[in-house]
Design a protein around this motif. Structure first.
Motif, PDB file in Angstrom:
ATOM      1  N   GLY A 294       0.814  -1.214   0.000  1.00  0.00           N
ATOM      2  CA  GLY A 294       0.000   0.000   0.000  1.00  0.00           C
ATOM      3  C   GLY A 294       0.845   1.261   0.000  1.00  0.00           C
TER       4      GLY A 294
ATOM      5  N   GLN B 130       2.211   1.875  -3.351  1.00  0.00           N
ATOM      6  CA  GLN B 130       1.176   2.469  -4.210  1.00  0.00           C
ATOM      7  C   GLN B 130       1.037   3.973  -3.952  1.00  0.00           C
ATOM      8  N   ILE B 131       1.036   4.346  -2.681  1.00  0.00           N
ATOM      9  CA  ILE B 131       0.922   5.764  -2.329  1.00  0.00           C
ATOM     10  C   ILE B 131       2.125   6.536  -2.864  1.00  0.00           C
TER      11      ILE B 131
ATOM     12  N   TYR C  99      -0.861   6.793  -6.149  1.00  0.00           N
ATOM     13  CA  TYR C  99      -2.218   6.242  -6.149  1.00  0.00           C
ATOM     14  C   TYR C  99      -2.852   6.403  -4.762  1.00  0.00           C
ATOM     15  N   TYR C 100      -3.348   7.585  -4.508  1.00  0.00           N
ATOM     16  CA  TYR C 100      -3.978   7.828  -3.208  1.00  0.00           C
ATOM     17  C   TYR C 100      -5.143   8.804  -3.334  1.00  0.00           C
TER      18      TYR C 100
ATOM     19  N   SER D  10      -5.450   2.698  -0.816  1.00  0.00           N
ATOM     20  CA  SER D  10      -4.499   3.069  -1.862  1.00  0.00           C
ATOM     21  C   SER D  10      -4.786   2.337  -3.170  1.00  0.00           C
ATOM     22  N   SER D  11      -5.548   1.255  -3.099  1.00  0.00           N
ATOM     23  CA  SER D  11      -5.816   0.474  -4.309  1.00  0.00           C
ATOM     24  C   SER D  11      -7.294   0.243  -4.564  1.00  0.00           C
TER      25      SER D  11
END
Length: 518
Positions: free
Chosen positions: A209, A212-213, A217-218, A293-294
């Motif tokens: 996560g 991803q951030i 992607y947040y 985050s996803s």
């Protein structure tokens, strides 16, 4: 009831055959050496104490509750606030339980403290609701979560078969019951190992996560989007969000159930609390941030297995790691709940509130086998009845009710016995703050879900007639005592158990001059 001593006197006068046979067994088969007492052994050190708290809290809840918390909180931002505040409330409650645990150093947790402070009826009602619904239902939910995640890779496009999930759940519960009956040391080693395993599983979610951030992607976590309401929450809905989170945090008080088996409890009990509760709160909050985050809030609400959906979106061909990790997490959770809930049955029987047989331990292994078998049987019965997820709100409501009564008891006990030795003494603001939150939460929960919360109260109050017939009524007909004696002796022979020989001072509160607050 007058507690343990009155119960022993009652048994001695009414069932002399059982008492004589127990003592004879103890003399013939007891441990040899300097200390030949048959008693619960102090084998839980600081690491195992932390593992019990963390292992009991982190079970299936973090993989079930995020959906319920988000649904009732109404937005991503409020749901994260609920998770952080939920951990803070647990920390306040844990500090209060640390004081009670070293002031009344008995195993049994809430039940033992409430019985000591308020008397037999109040303690019995907590015990009744816990044995009847709270712990068997929680164990069943965790066991079903375990079997669903284990079988999920074999049934990727549909739900696992009903019979298969029940058989696997029952097998898991039976296996861990056997381990707990055989050795306290092996049970705690399993707890240590799987606690590390479940933390690693959550760390995997958190690390992925955070990556991803870091890649940007947040969107759901941006301030403008985080407090964008899916639906406008009422005060009652926020209270229900806290109840959902409380299921994920339930178990924070379970170390108090095994106080008599903790090495140096006056040091290790508070240390384990100070280490475990902040760690779990941090892990839970970061895990929920990683989910967002996803996944969009809508995707999370539509998912029946949040961790699996997360794995499928981010891990690709390694998505199978997630169901296996969750299965390991829940396996450790089942072990922890069996270990601690069996001690609650043991403590209740020792006080005379449950059949005397449940207060006995194995002559060689020093494990409460009859209590473990009762917990196992109740869990399997609930597994056979059907779905248990609808009972989560009942469990959470009864849990919070028990916590509030216990912490109110702390304040009353200070007033009642001001000169009692209190190696740990929390500031009065701590229990008062907890009780204020507790009262507001329960009032709004009752307002929003009167049927669900009302059923929780009804389940608890059904114990009143049971108490007066089974416990308070002392002059029962002789034929009842004869039946009890036959069953108790048969249980002793079958399980090879005797009543533990305790140190008379080990569980007695000590009076002395009051010390200053810590």
């Amino acid at each position: 009831m007058d507690g343990t001593e009155s119960h022993r006197r009652g048994v001695a006068s009414q069932e002399p055959g059982v008492e004589d046979r127990m003592l004879a067994s103890s003399d013939e088969k007891g441990n040899k050496g300097g200390d030949d007492r048959v008693t619960l052994k102090k084998e839980i050190g600081l690491m195992s104490a932390c593992a019990i708290i963390i292992g009991n809290i982190i079970g299936s809840g973090i993989f079930i509750s995020p959906k319920g918390v988000l649904e009732h909180a109404g937005s991503v931002g409020f749901s994260l606030i609920v998770w952080v505040c939920g951990g803070g409330i647990c920390a306040l409650g844990s500090l209060c339980y640390a004081e009670l645990g070293v002031t009344i150093p008995k195993s049994g947790g809430d039940y033992s403290y409430v019985t000591e402070i308020f008397g037999g009826l109040t303690g019995f009602l907590l015990l009744w609701s816990a044995v009847l619904i709270m712990y068997p239902t929680t164990l069943a939910v965790i066991a079903l979560t375990f079997s669903n995640y284990v079988l999920q890779p074999a049934f990727p496009n549909c739900l696992p078969p009903y019979v298969a999930t029940r058989l696997l759940s029952a097998t898991c519960v039976l296996l861990l019951t056997w381990v707990n009956c055989s050795s306290v040391r092996w049970a705690t080693r399993i707890q240590d190992f799987f606690t590390v395993g479940k933390l690693l599983a959550l760390c995997l979610i958190i690390i992925v996560g955070m990556v991803q951030i870091g890649r940007g992607y947040y969107d759901a976590l941006r301030p403008s989007a985080a407090f964008e309401f899916i639906r406008e929450p009422s005060a009652g809905q926020i209270a229900l969000a806290f109840l959902q989170a409380s299921f994920a945090f339930s178990g924070w008080n379970f170390l108090n159930y095994v106080t008599e088996e903790v090495v140096e409890p006056r040091k290790n009990l508070p240390r384990a609390i100070y280490i475990s509760i902040p760690l779990v709160t941090l892990v839970y909050t970061l895990t929920n941030i990683a989910y967002f985050s996803s996944m969009t809030p809508e995707e999370l609400l539509e998912s029946n297995a949040v961790a699996v959906t997360f794995g499928e979106k981010l891990l690709g061909m390694f998505s199978w790691v997630m169901p296996i990790s969750v299965a390991l997490s829940t396996f450790g959770g089942i072990n922890g709940y069996l270990f601690t809930s069996s001690r609650l049955c043991f403590s209740g029987a020792r006080e005379g509130h449950l059949p005397y047989l449940l207060a006995m331990i194995h002559l060689k292994n020093c494990t409460p086998i009859p209590a473990l078998l009762v917990c196992c049987s109740a869990t399997i019965l609930i597994l056979c009845i059907g779905e248990t997820h609808d009972l989560i709100n009942y469990v959470s409501f009864i849990n919070y009710l028990s916590y509030g009564v216990t912490i109110a008891g702390l304040l009353y006990y200070r007033y009642k016995k001001p000169k009692l030795l209190r190696p740990i003494k929390v500031n009065l603001l701590v229990p008062c703050a907890y009780l204020l939150f507790w009262a507001v939460l329960l009032v709004f929960a009752l307002w929003s879900e009167p049927v669900v919360c009302g059923m929780g109260l009804v389940i608890m109050l059904t114990g009143v007639p049971i108490y007066f017939v089974g416990v308070y009524w002392q002059n029962k007909p002789q034929w009842i005592h004869s039946i009890v004696e036959v069953i108790t002796f048969a249980g002793q022979r079958l399980c090879y158990v005797v009543f533990p020989q305790e140190d008379p001072d080990s569980t007695a509160p000590v009076e002395m001059e009051e010390k200053s607050e810590l």
